[in-house]
Design a protein around this motif. Sequence first.
Motif, mmCIF file in Angstrom:
data_model
loop_
_atom_site.group_PDB
_atom_site.id
_atom_site.type_symbol
_atom_site.label_atom_id
_atom_site.label_comp_id
_atom_site.label_asym_id
_atom_site.label_seq_id
_atom_site.Cartn_x
_atom_site.Cartn_y
_atom_site.Cartn_z
ATOM 1 N N ARG A 226 0.826 -1.202 0.000
ATOM 2 C CA ARG A 226 0.000 0.000 0.000
ATOM 3 C C ARG A 226 0.860 1.252 0.000
ATOM 4 O O ARG A 226 0.613 2.204 0.729
ATOM 5 N N ASN A 227 1.898 1.220 -0.829
ATOM 6 C CA ASN A 227 2.854 2.318 -0.905
ATOM 7 C C ASN A 227 3.190 2.560 -2.372
ATOM 8 O O ASN A 227 3.802 1.710 -3.014
ATOM 9 N N PRO A 228 2.819 3.732 -2.923
ATOM 10 C CA PRO A 228 3.097 3.996 -4.339
ATOM 11 C C PRO A 228 4.588 4.158 -4.650
ATOM 12 O O PRO A 228 4.978 4.128 -5.811
ATOM 13 N N ALA A 229 5.410 4.305 -3.619
ATOM 14 C CA ALA A 229 6.844 4.455 -3.849
ATOM 15 C C ALA A 229 7.569 3.116 -3.917
ATOM 16 O O ALA A 229 8.759 3.061 -4.235
ATOM 17 N N PHE A 230 6.859 2.020 -3.630
ATOM 18 C CA PHE A 230 7.483 0.697 -3.654
ATOM 19 C C PHE A 230 7.939 0.359 -5.068
ATOM 20 O O PHE A 230 7.225 0.579 -6.041
ATOM 21 N N VAL A 231 9.151 -0.169 -5.175
ATOM 22 C CA VAL A 231 9.664 -0.708 -6.440
ATOM 23 C C VAL A 231 10.108 -2.146 -6.175
ATOM 24 O O VAL A 231 10.486 -2.495 -5.057
ATOM 25 N N LEU A 232 10.046 -2.960 -7.210
ATOM 26 C CA LEU A 232 10.456 -4.351 -7.043
ATOM 27 C C LEU A 232 11.972 -4.419 -6.863
ATOM 28 O O LEU A 232 12.716 -3.810 -7.634
ATOM 29 N N PRO A 233 12.437 -5.158 -5.887
ATOM 30 C CA PRO A 233 13.890 -5.319 -5.728
ATOM 31 C C PRO A 233 14.481 -6.036 -6.946
ATOM 32 O O PRO A 233 13.819 -6.859 -7.588
ATOM 33 N N THR A 234 15.712 -5.707 -7.244
ATOM 34 C CA THR A 234 16.394 -6.326 -8.383
ATOM 35 C C THR A 234 16.437 -7.844 -8.232
ATOM 36 O O THR A 234 16.331 -8.567 -9.223
#
Length: 128
Positions: free
Chosen positions: A68-76
């Motif tokens: 629930r965080n729009p800043a989340f990115v998938l880890p490499t």
Amino acid sequence: MRRWPAELRHPLFLVGAGLYVLSVAHKRQWLGPWPFWPPLLTSYLADLLTLPLELTLLLWLMRRFYFRNPAFVLPTSWIFSTWLVMAVWFEGLLPRFDARATADPLDVVAYAVGGFLFWRWQNRPAAS
């Protein structure tokens, strides 16, 4: 009226989804034969688009329902793991058990390029 999520409105996702639909339509000959469709696209387009499309959907799901965080990115490491699982399953194991499946090392390269495209241009924090 609610707008589509930013991840699913990304130009690369939209173009990729459109190309994937065209690729499936070509393979199944829903629109008749396409003499202008290059054999390179017939062979590797779906493999190239697999990781960007799947990972974009995963990114949206993780942002929407888990973190629930729009800043989340998938880890490499997740991107690499997805590439590894796809490569091992579809190019290593599946051809041993299904006569319709064939192993092609260039498919592994296409998965890797697709993973790189996602990592470079789509795996960004959502715009506020």
